[in-house]
Scaffold this motif. Sequence first.
Motif, short mmCIF file in Angstrom:
data_model
loop_
_atom_site.label_atom_id
_atom_site.label_comp_id
_atom_site.label_asym_id
_atom_site.label_seq_id
_atom_site.Cartn_x
_atom_site.Cartn_y
_atom_site.Cartn_z
N PRO A 51 0.79 -1.23 0.00
CA PRO A 51 0.00 0.00 0.00
C PRO A 51 0.82 1.28 0.00
N ASN A 52 2.04 1.24 0.48
CA ASN A 52 2.86 2.45 0.55
C ASN A 52 3.87 2.55 -0.57
N SER A 53 3.71 1.77 -1.63
CA SER A 53 4.67 1.79 -2.73
C SER A 53 4.35 2.90 -3.71
N ARG A 54 5.34 3.24 -4.50
CA ARG A 54 5.13 4.25 -5.54
C ARG A 54 4.33 3.66 -6.70
N THR A 55 4.36 2.35 -6.84
CA THR A 55 3.50 1.69 -7.83
C THR A 55 2.05 1.91 -7.46
N THR A 56 1.75 1.87 -6.17
CA THR A 56 0.40 2.15 -5.70
C THR A 56 0.02 3.59 -6.00
N MET A 57 0.96 4.52 -5.76
CA MET A 57 0.70 5.93 -6.08
C MET A 57 0.44 6.09 -7.58
N ALA A 58 1.20 5.36 -8.39
CA ALA A 58 1.02 5.42 -9.85
C ALA A 58 -0.36 4.90 -10.23
N LEU A 59 -0.77 3.82 -9.63
CA LEU A 59 -2.08 3.24 -9.91
C LEU A 59 -3.19 4.23 -9.55
N ASP A 75 1.74 16.01 -2.36
CA ASP A 75 2.53 16.70 -1.34
C ASP A 75 3.31 15.68 -0.51
N PHE A 76 4.21 14.98 -1.17
CA PHE A 76 5.09 14.02 -0.54
C PHE A 76 6.52 14.36 -0.94
N VAL A 77 7.47 14.00 -0.10
CA VAL A 77 8.88 14.12 -0.47
C VAL A 77 9.38 12.72 -0.80
N PHE A 78 9.81 12.54 -2.03
CA PHE A 78 10.39 11.27 -2.47
C PHE A 78 11.90 11.49 -2.60
N GLY A 79 12.57 11.65 -1.48
CA GLY A 79 13.98 12.01 -1.46
C GLY A 79 14.94 10.85 -1.65
N ASN A 80 14.47 9.64 -1.48
CA ASN A 80 15.32 8.45 -1.60
C ASN A 80 14.71 7.48 -2.58
N PRO A 81 15.53 6.60 -3.14
CA PRO A 81 14.98 5.56 -4.00
C PRO A 81 13.96 4.71 -3.22
N SER A 82 13.00 4.19 -3.92
CA SER A 82 11.97 3.38 -3.29
C SER A 82 12.56 2.13 -2.65
N GLN A 100 1.07 14.57 -16.72
CA GLN A 100 1.73 15.84 -16.39
C GLN A 100 0.82 17.05 -16.58
N ASP A 101 -0.25 16.88 -17.36
CA ASP A 101 -1.18 17.99 -17.55
C ASP A 101 -2.07 18.23 -16.34
N ILE A 102 -2.14 17.27 -15.41
CA ILE A 102 -2.99 17.44 -14.23
C ILE A 102 -2.22 17.36 -12.92
N VAL A 103 -0.96 16.95 -12.95
CA VAL A 103 -0.20 16.73 -11.71
C VAL A 103 0.54 17.99 -11.28
N ILE A 104 0.43 18.28 -10.00
CA ILE A 104 1.20 19.34 -9.37
C ILE A 104 2.01 18.68 -8.26
N LEU A 105 3.33 18.81 -8.33
CA LEU A 105 4.19 18.28 -7.28
C LEU A 105 4.54 19.41 -6.33
N ALA A 106 4.26 19.22 -5.05
CA ALA A 106 4.56 20.26 -4.07
C ALA A 106 6.06 20.36 -3.84
N THR A 107 6.76 19.23 -3.94
CA THR A 107 8.20 19.18 -3.73
C THR A 107 8.81 18.28 -4.77
N HIS A 108 9.94 18.68 -5.30
CA HIS A 108 10.64 17.84 -6.27
C HIS A 108 12.11 17.87 -5.91
N GLU A 109 12.69 16.68 -5.72
CA GLU A 109 14.13 16.60 -5.41
C GLU A 109 14.83 15.79 -6.47
#
Length: 109
Positions: A51-59, A75-82, A100-109
């Motif tokens: 449930p906490n994977s980035r694949t889940t976020m993608a889905l 609004d998450f910080v993905f500062g390290n590899p999964s 990308q036309d609908i996504v807003i990233l609050a933080t990008h590292e």
Amino acid sequence: LYDQRFAWRGLNSPDPNIIIVTFDENLDKLDTLVSEKEAQLPEVKTLLKSPNSRTTMALILDKLGQAGAKVVAIDFVFGNPSKFGPKDDKAFARAIRNHQDIVILATHE
């Protein structure tokens, strides 16, 4: 003073076109929220497996895009590899590119 202005204004009905999806420590209890039939769906199996994977976020991002979302703010910080490996990062990166036309990233590292 800020809170008082809300009291003076009174209650406002929420906009039915806005949906807020949140993730918290209860995400790993997702299996208690779905029926046995729903648990057999491929996308739900992915959610239940990690449930906490980035694949889940993608889905979730894909589903929101398919449902016609106009904006998805992340609004998450993905500062390290999964911790689930490079495929997990790639799945989320693909979903962000695809939407990308609908996504807003609050933080990008």
